[in-house]
Design a protein around this motif. Sequence first.
Motif, PDB file in Angstrom:
ATOM      1  N   LYS A 170      -4.705   9.304  12.532  1.00 41.86           N
ATOM      2  CA  LYS A 170      -5.707   8.592  13.478  1.00 41.86           C
ATOM      3  C   LYS A 170      -6.823   7.577  12.983  1.00 41.86           C
ATOM      4  N   PHE A 171      -7.107   7.748  11.498  1.00 40.95           N
ATOM      5  CA  PHE A 171      -8.085   7.028  10.986  1.00 40.95           C
ATOM      6  C   PHE A 171      -7.641   6.912   9.410  1.00 40.95           C
ATOM      7  N   ALA A 172      -7.650   5.646   8.821  1.00 42.02           N
ATOM      8  CA  ALA A 172      -7.454   5.289   7.680  1.00 42.02           C
ATOM      9  C   ALA A 172      -8.122   3.769   7.429  1.00 42.02           C
ATOM     10  N   LYS A 173      -8.736   3.742   6.366  1.00 41.20           N
ATOM     11  CA  LYS A 173      -9.467   2.590   6.122  1.00 41.20           C
ATOM     12  C   LYS A 173      -9.233   1.884   4.647  1.00 41.20           C
ATOM     13  N   LEU A 174      -8.640   0.724   4.383  1.00 38.49           N
ATOM     14  CA  LEU A 174      -8.292   0.533   3.056  1.00 38.49           C
ATOM     15  C   LEU A 174      -9.641  -0.012   2.469  1.00 38.49           C
ATOM     16  N   VAL A 175      -9.988   0.504   1.524  1.00 35.36           N
ATOM     17  CA  VAL A 175     -11.227   0.098   0.718  1.00 35.36           C
ATOM     18  C   VAL A 175     -10.842  -0.738  -0.389  1.00 35.36           C
ATOM     19  N   ASN A 176     -10.046  -0.801  -1.257  1.00 34.39           N
ATOM     20  CA  ASN A 176      -9.861  -1.479  -2.404  1.00 34.39           C
ATOM     21  C   ASN A 176      -8.628  -1.700  -2.760  1.00 34.39           C
ATOM     22  N   VAL A 177      -8.142  -2.700  -3.424  1.00 37.44           N
ATOM     23  CA  VAL A 177      -6.859  -2.883  -4.049  1.00 37.44           C
ATOM     24  C   VAL A 177      -7.080  -3.617  -5.365  1.00 37.44           C
ATOM     25  N   SER A 178      -6.681  -3.117  -6.582  1.00 32.94           N
ATOM     26  CA  SER A 178      -7.111  -3.800  -7.434  1.00 32.94           C
ATOM     27  C   SER A 178      -5.984  -3.706  -8.712  1.00 32.94           C
ATOM     28  N   LYS A 179      -5.728  -4.539  -9.507  1.00 32.89           N
ATOM     29  CA  LYS A 179      -4.815  -4.792 -10.462  1.00 32.89           C
ATOM     30  C   LYS A 179      -4.861  -4.051 -11.874  1.00 32.89           C
ATOM     31  N   LEU A 180      -4.000  -3.024 -12.142  1.00 30.82           N
ATOM     32  CA  LEU A 180      -4.049  -2.425 -13.366  1.00 30.82           C
ATOM     33  C   LEU A 180      -3.306  -3.062 -14.394  1.00 30.82           C
ATOM     34  N   ASP A 181      -3.976  -3.133 -15.681  1.00 30.38           N
ATOM     35  CA  ASP A 181      -3.297  -3.786 -16.843  1.00 30.38           C
ATOM     36  C   ASP A 181      -2.168  -2.980 -17.560  1.00 30.38           C
TER      37      ASP A 181
END
Length: 75
Positions: free
Chosen positions: A64-75
Amino acid sequence: MKQKIVIEVPLNCTKCKKKVLTVCTTAEGVTAVKFIRDGKDRVEIIGEGVDAAQVTQDLRNKLKFAKLVNVSKLD
């Protein structure tokens, strides 16, 4: 491309943690899942080709709750 996804979710009980693990580990491309509990409850997903929006939507359906905080690329 390997990426790191951080999603804010409620981790109040073991049942919630199990639901989060089930959703995250069944998503395609996920290689690692880690809980972060520093002030706000978050889950960190590492994988290749993971659809962050779909994982967030699946978590919302379960918890019932989820918030996308960050998406980052890894090397």
